[in-house]
Enzyme design. Sequence first.
Site, PDB file in Angstrom:
ATOM      1  N   ASP A 267      46.978  73.482 -22.613  1.00 53.92           N
ATOM      2  CA  ASP A 267      47.041  72.271 -22.240  1.00 53.92           C
ATOM      3  C   ASP A 267      47.022  72.377 -20.622  1.00 53.92           C
ATOM      4  O   ASP A 267      47.642  72.961 -19.680  1.00 53.92           O
ATOM      5  CB  ASP A 267      48.522  71.587 -22.583  1.00 53.92           C
ATOM      6  N   ILE A 268      46.068  71.546 -19.850  1.00 50.48           N
ATOM      7  CA  ILE A 268      45.823  71.681 -18.622  1.00 50.48           C
ATOM      8  C   ILE A 268      47.002  70.897 -17.784  1.00 50.48           C
ATOM      9  O   ILE A 268      47.603  71.377 -16.641  1.00 50.48           O
ATOM     10  CB  ILE A 268      44.550  70.733 -18.008  1.00 50.48           C
TER      11      ILE A 268
END
Length: 321
Positions: A267-268
Amino acid sequence: MLRWEKIEEGAMLLHSTVISLVPPYSFERLLRRLETHPDPQLFVDTEASTLRRAFRVGTRPVLASLQFAGSTEEPVIRLNTEATLSPAEQQLLEKTVRHMFSADQDLTPVYEHMRQSPEMAVLTERFRGLRFFLDSDLFQSMVKTIIGQQINLAFAASLTQRLLELAGDMMEDTDGRTFMAFPTEEAVARLEPDDLRPLQFSQRKAEYIIDYARAIVNGTIDLDRLWQMEDEEIVAYLTSLRGIGRWTVECLMMFGMGRPDLLPAADIGLRNGLQLVFGLADKPDEKEIRRIGAAWTPWRSLYSLYIWEAVGAVRRKEVWE
DNA sequence: GGCCAGGCTAGCA
DNA sequence: TGCTAGCATGGC
């Protein structure tokens, strides 16, 4: 624990039920979080500490208001609904609301665990009482997660809103406010990608969402089974569908099911958050996040939430003490 | 205008 | 198994 009352309000009879939450619960933190994580299904009345929303009870759309009463240390929610609900429907709705508010999540052992890390200890103070605000069911949780793949949260909320307007059920309350109940599996399964393209869904996103709805309608996927399955079984089961990868299933298990030990390492937002919270020189990659996060078991979901929220606080320009 | 967003697939070594 | 181009569009 539950209290029943009948209140005359205009011509409309309301049922009011009181739901107690395990403390601490910070409604304030929930409202802050909703600023950066808008939910198109919620009407937020900050003055009245009330959320209004259309629920689907069984197949039936129902309007309800959720008023936060009490305090962080004695949290209580007053659930107001239409009087026409049967006792069974009322019970189902209450169960959904308890689920959404993570009513039974005890943060005490989580905070104890987090305090082993100075960086996380700061967040337990700052975000005390923050909990997952879960999706009301697994169908919509997955649809919203697929919509959220690779686009920013604001745009994701717009796309969800447009899907609601296209295929959801519209309702109106006594003040003339309109509410959209999330589309049913059947309604989404009936769509074609060409229906979603004008709403600015990419061709692939449109296909993924419709294919997912059809898999449920035709019985290829049985969401009720997930509750009995282990995390990794669920990953294997759902990633067999095109468009659904590990991140998407991890989000479903966190935001849809409320499972406590997921780490969406790709997840960024989490990558940004780890860099921010732990003051790392570089943005950590997936492997690095798994290495760091190994120490967070069995509460990796909660760690992720608090780290995400640190990013949210910066985005909202909250003053950092 | 360029880079970033709470990714996934397909193709290739 | 692991890497990468391509996708697709808004927000800043």
